[in-house]
Design a protein around this motif. Structure first.
Motif, PDB file in Angstrom:
ATOM      1  N   ARG B  21       0.801  -1.209   0.000  1.00 31.20           N
ATOM      2  CA  ARG B  21       0.000   0.000   0.000  1.00 31.20           C
ATOM      3  C   ARG B  21       0.842   1.271   0.000  1.00 31.20           C
ATOM      4  O   ARG B  21       0.529   2.243  -0.687  1.00 31.20           O
ATOM      5  N   MET B  22       1.909   1.234   0.773  1.00 30.85           N
ATOM      6  CA  MET B  22       2.795   2.396   0.857  1.00 30.85           C
ATOM      7  C   MET B  22       3.423   2.702  -0.507  1.00 30.85           C
ATOM      8  O   MET B  22       3.555   3.847  -0.912  1.00 30.85           O
ATOM      9  N   MET B  23       3.831   1.635  -1.181  1.00 33.23           N
ATOM     10  CA  MET B  23       4.498   1.810  -2.476  1.00 33.23           C
ATOM     11  C   MET B  23       3.551   2.402  -3.520  1.00 33.23           C
ATOM     12  O   MET B  23       3.938   3.282  -4.280  1.00 33.23           O
ATOM     13  N   LYS B  24       2.315   1.871  -3.492  1.00 27.36           N
ATOM     14  CA  LYS B  24       1.310   2.405  -4.414  1.00 27.36           C
ATOM     15  C   LYS B  24       1.061   3.868  -4.121  1.00 27.36           C
ATOM     16  O   LYS B  24       1.104   4.740  -4.984  1.00 27.36           O
ATOM     17  N   HIS B  25       0.768   4.156  -2.833  1.00 30.93           N
ATOM     18  CA  HIS B  25       0.383   5.491  -2.402  1.00 30.93           C
ATOM     19  C   HIS B  25       1.471   6.528  -2.661  1.00 30.93           C
ATOM     20  O   HIS B  25       1.192   7.660  -3.055  1.00 30.93           O
ATOM     21  N   SER B  26       2.722   6.124  -2.464  1.00 30.57           N
ATOM     22  CA  SER B  26       3.814   7.092  -2.621  1.00 30.57           C
ATOM     23  C   SER B  26       4.244   7.226  -4.083  1.00 30.57           C
ATOM     24  O   SER B  26       5.124   8.026  -4.386  1.00 30.57           O
ATOM     25  N   GLY B  27       3.653   6.407  -4.935  1.00 33.47           N
ATOM     26  CA  GLY B  27       4.067   6.446  -6.332  1.00 33.47           C
ATOM     27  C   GLY B  27       5.416   5.803  -6.559  1.00 33.47           C
ATOM     28  O   GLY B  27       6.055   5.984  -7.598  1.00 33.47           O
ATOM     29  N   PHE B  28       5.876   5.050  -5.556  1.00 38.37           N
ATOM     30  CA  PHE B  28       7.169   4.369  -5.717  1.00 38.37           C
ATOM     31  C   PHE B  28       7.035   3.256  -6.751  1.00 38.37           C
ATOM     32  O   PHE B  28       7.866   3.105  -7.638  1.00 38.37           O
ATOM     33  N   PHE B  29       5.939   2.479  -6.653  1.00 37.09           N
ATOM     34  CA  PHE B  29       5.683   1.441  -7.651  1.00 37.09           C
ATOM     35  C   PHE B  29       4.213   1.059  -7.613  1.00 37.09           C
ATOM     36  O   PHE B  29       3.632   0.864  -6.552  1.00 37.09           O
ATOM     37  N   GLU B  30       3.597   0.926  -8.766  1.00 33.31           N
ATOM     38  CA  GLU B  30       2.152   0.722  -8.849  1.00 33.31           C
ATOM     39  C   GLU B  30       1.734  -0.698  -8.446  1.00 33.31           C
ATOM     40  O   GLU B  30       0.769  -0.880  -7.699  1.00 33.31           O
ATOM     41  N   SER B  31       2.473  -1.698  -8.914  1.00 29.92           N
ATOM     42  CA  SER B  31       2.038  -3.074  -8.630  1.00 29.92           C
ATOM     43  C   SER B  31       3.191  -3.961  -8.148  1.00 29.92           C
ATOM     44  O   SER B  31       3.669  -4.821  -8.891  1.00 29.92           O
ATOM     45  N   PRO B  32       3.629  -3.718  -6.922  1.00 25.21           N
ATOM     46  CA  PRO B  32       4.714  -4.561  -6.383  1.00 25.21           C
ATOM     47  C   PRO B  32       4.216  -5.985  -6.140  1.00 25.21           C
ATOM     48  O   PRO B  32       3.023  -6.193  -5.893  1.00 25.21           O
ATOM     49  N   LYS B  33       5.128  -6.958  -6.252  1.00 25.26           N
ATOM     50  CA  LYS B  33       4.761  -8.343  -5.978  1.00 25.26           C
ATOM     51  C   LYS B  33       5.205  -8.716  -4.563  1.00 25.26           C
ATOM     52  O   LYS B  33       6.198  -8.189  -4.047  1.00 25.26           O
ATOM     53  N   SER B  34       4.457  -9.626  -3.915  1.00 22.34           N
ATOM     54  CA  SER B  34       4.794 -10.031  -2.550  1.00 22.34           C
ATOM     55  C   SER B  34       4.994 -11.537  -2.470  1.00 22.34           C
ATOM     56  O   SER B  34       4.231 -12.298  -3.054  1.00 22.34           O
ATOM     57  N   PHE B  35       6.036 -11.930  -1.713  1.00 21.00           N
ATOM     58  CA  PHE B  35       6.280 -13.359  -1.478  1.00 21.00           C
ATOM     59  C   PHE B  35       6.563 -13.601  -0.009  1.00 21.00           C
ATOM     60  O   PHE B  35       7.187 -12.779   0.662  1.00 21.00           O
ATOM     61  N   LEU B  36       6.095 -14.767   0.466  1.00 19.24           N
ATOM     62  CA  LEU B  36       6.234 -15.083   1.897  1.00 19.24           C
ATOM     63  C   LEU B  36       7.546 -15.781   2.254  1.00 19.24           C
ATOM     64  O   LEU B  36       7.919 -15.877   3.409  1.00 19.24           O
ATOM     65  N   ASP B  37       8.248 -16.321   1.212  1.00 18.58           N
ATOM     66  CA  ASP B  37       9.553 -16.936   1.527  1.00 18.58           C
ATOM     67  C   ASP B  37      10.520 -16.858   0.361  1.00 18.58           C
ATOM     68  O   ASP B  37      10.159 -16.500  -0.764  1.00 18.58           O
ATOM     69  N   GLY B  38      11.755 -17.214   0.656  1.00 20.18           N
ATOM     70  CA  GLY B  38      12.850 -17.082  -0.298  1.00 20.18           C
ATOM     71  C   GLY B  38      12.700 -17.995  -1.504  1.00 20.18           C
ATOM     72  O   GLY B  38      12.965 -17.593  -2.633  1.00 20.18           O
ATOM     73  N   GLN B  39      12.266 -19.226  -1.252  1.00 20.69           N
ATOM     74  CA  GLN B  39      12.163 -20.190  -2.347  1.00 20.69           C
ATOM     75  C   GLN B  39      11.150 -19.732  -3.402  1.00 20.69           C
ATOM     76  O   GLN B  39      11.428 -19.758  -4.607  1.00 20.69           O
ATOM     77  N   GLU B  40       9.971 -19.304  -2.905  1.00 20.65           N
ATOM     78  CA  GLU B  40       8.923 -18.791  -3.792  1.00 20.65           C
ATOM     79  C   GLU B  40       9.457 -17.640  -4.651  1.00 20.65           C
ATOM     80  O   GLU B  40       9.220 -17.580  -5.864  1.00 20.65           O
ATOM     81  N   THR B  41      10.200 -16.760  -3.976  1.00 18.57           N
ATOM     82  CA  THR B  41      10.751 -15.595  -4.670  1.00 18.57           C
ATOM     83  C   THR B  41      11.717 -16.015  -5.767  1.00 18.57           C
ATOM     84  O   THR B  41      11.661 -15.522  -6.898  1.00 18.57           O
ATOM     85  N   LEU B  42      12.578 -16.953  -5.385  1.00 20.59           N
ATOM     86  CA  LEU B  42      13.587 -17.419  -6.340  1.00 20.59           C
ATOM     87  C   LEU B  42      12.934 -18.055  -7.585  1.00 20.59           C
ATOM     88  O   LEU B  42      13.326 -17.776  -8.724  1.00 20.59           O
TER      89      LEU B  42
END
Lengths: 346, 135
Positions: B21-42
């Motif tokens: 939400r912060m990223m969207k609101h600040s205009g830092f990035f519109e659609s950031p992706k989220s992951f709960l662990d390292g393996q998923e991210t990799l």
């Protein structure tokens, strides 16, 4: 020329002619001596009981009320370290030599007496006695240092390893009597499992005049308690034997204290870690959620969820803080010391 | 910002939500992706990488399983170092963590949790990111 010595002299002599002669000889050599005269052993006793600080006692061996060995032992006892010189009318060399062992300082034969020989004997024996007293005093001082030391000390024979002397702190700390110690050797105050290392150490210090061991040793008391000791050794000659005097400083308490401190430190580190990691995690979450609400980033519905979430995070924080204060209670040093005591008695 | 992707990695869902939400609101990035662990991210990075794509990753170091440091090692093992700019996100900045991070080339910086709007504005001028925000 007369010597300006203020000697206080007791002459014990029943023969007035002999006394006058002795008095004259003394006056020949010494300016204003203080001379006391006793005719009998009884009189001598009275003078010595009422007067102290005689420099020398001149004693005739045969008095009307006492003579010989009996007379000598009484006068020596009354003399209180004042040198006693025997004046004897006949040459009984054997007895005179024997009298030296009773505490007589010197003997002079009346027939050969001159003012010069009497003066020499008086001054020589007074000085000799002073030096003997000085040596005795210094020996006593060293002996006091050993026996009155609050730290356990003992002396052992480097060949037989037998105890030769122990001080009272040693007796108190280890629980053996002096008599028991003197029938033991120094391996007997050590647990068997440490004897190998101990024999190495004993051989090592044999040729070291002075040595302080960096590592500690384990000693065993009579009641089989084990203690940690720091050892300091010094070579001495004891009653003609090569020996070591050992200072055995009991550092058991100190060691236990360090162990307790170490445990306390570990606990505190753990608390510091919890503090920085666990506590910060709900705190940062709360800060983030408050920030979202403040910037009106979320919908009404979302805000309601956020407030519930904030409440959950605060509860989590509360639990963590309770946990920390519980752990801090445990860290009290006294508890640790008590634990250690239990450990030690096992 | 066609070739840029922003990824948040944290085992705390609420943190991920706040960051998104912060990223969207600040205009830092519109659609950031989220992951709960390292393996998923990799796994995602390996499937999404292209020749020109750059990833900005906000990485929590204290995670169960593959922690932040393991994740950094995996990035270089898989040849992803060049395309990733990692910001270490922690709730408490440990001197030891900071020292350790200096041994990783992929680490662009440290960010303290929670990321604030102000901090995100500031990051737009970070040397690794400034190019993406030039208008």
């Amino acid at each position: 020329m007369k010597h300006a010595l203020h000697y206080k002299i007791l002459v014990v002599e029943d023969n007035s002619g002999d006394f006058l002669l002795v008095e004259e000889y003394i006056n020949d050599q010494i300016e204003s001596p203080e001379i006391y005269h006793a005719n009998t052993c009884k009189e001598a006793r009275e003078v010595l009981n009422s007067q102290t600080d005689f420099d020398v006692i001149l004693l005739d061996l045969t008095l009307p009320d006492k003579d010989g060995e009996e007379l000598i032992s009484e006068i020596v006892e009354l003399s209180q370290n004042t040198p006693v010189i025997i004046l004897t009318g006949y040459c009984n060399l054997e007895f005179c030599i024997k009298s030296i062992s009773f505490g007589i300082s010197d003997y002079l034969l009346k027939d050969e007496l001159t003012s010069a020989s009497l003066f020499k004997s008086i001054t020589y024996n007074i000085e000799k006695q002073r030096n003997i007293l000085k040596i005795e005093e210094s020996e006593r001082r060293y002996s006091d240092l050993f026996h009155l030391s609050p730290l356990p000390m003992y002396v052992y024979d480097i060949e037989t390893l037998k105890f030769l002397d122990v001080n009272s702190a040693m007796i108190e700390n280890y629980g053996y009597s002096e008599e028991e110690f003197l029938n033991m050797d120094i391996t007997e105050i050590r647990p068997k499992s440490t004897l190998k290392r101990f024999k190495k150490a004993v051989n090592f210090i044999k040729n070291q005049d002075n040595y302080r061991f960096k590592e500690r040793f384990t000693h065993q008391k009579k009641n089989e308690d084990l203690i940690d000791v720091e050892i300091l050794s010094k070579s001495i000659e004891f009653q003609g034997r090569k020996a070591k005097v050992i200072l055995a400083n009991d550092v058991t308490e100190r060691t236990l204290y360090y162990k307790a401190l170490q445990k306390q430190n570990e606990k505190l580190k753990e608390i510091a870690w919890i503090q920085s990691h666990k506590v910060r995690s709900p705190v940062s979450r709360i800060l983030g959620m408050v920030d979202l609400i403040k910037h009106k980033i979320c919908s009404e519905k979302e805000n309601k969820i956020l407030i519930d979430e904030i409440q959950d995070s605060v509860k989590e924080l509360d639990n963590i803080i309770r946990d920390i204060s519980g752990k801090t209670e445990e860290v009290k040093l006294n508890n640790q010391l008590k634990n250690n005591e239990e450990f030690r008695s096992n | 910002m066609k070739n840029l992707e922003v990824i948040n990695v944290d085992d705390d869902k609420m943190v991920l939500f706040i960051h998104e939400r912060m990223m969207k609101h600040s205009g830092f990035f519109e659609s950031p992706k989220s992951f709960l662990d390292g393996q998923e991210t990799l796994d995602y990075l390996l499937s999404a990488k292209t020749k020109d794509k750059q990833f900005v990753i906000f990485l929590d170091v204290n995670m169960p399983g593959i922690d932040g440091w393991d994740f950094l090692d995996l990035l270089s093992e898989h040849g992803l170092s060049e395309s990733c700019h990692v910001f270490i996100v922690t709730s408490s900045i440990d001197a030891a963590d900071k020292e350790k991070s200096e041994t990783y080339d992929e680490v662009a910086g440290f960010v303290e949790k929670p990321i604030s709007v102000d901090k995100l504005h500031e990051l737009k001028t970070h040397p690794n990111l400034a190019d993406f925000y030039k208008s």
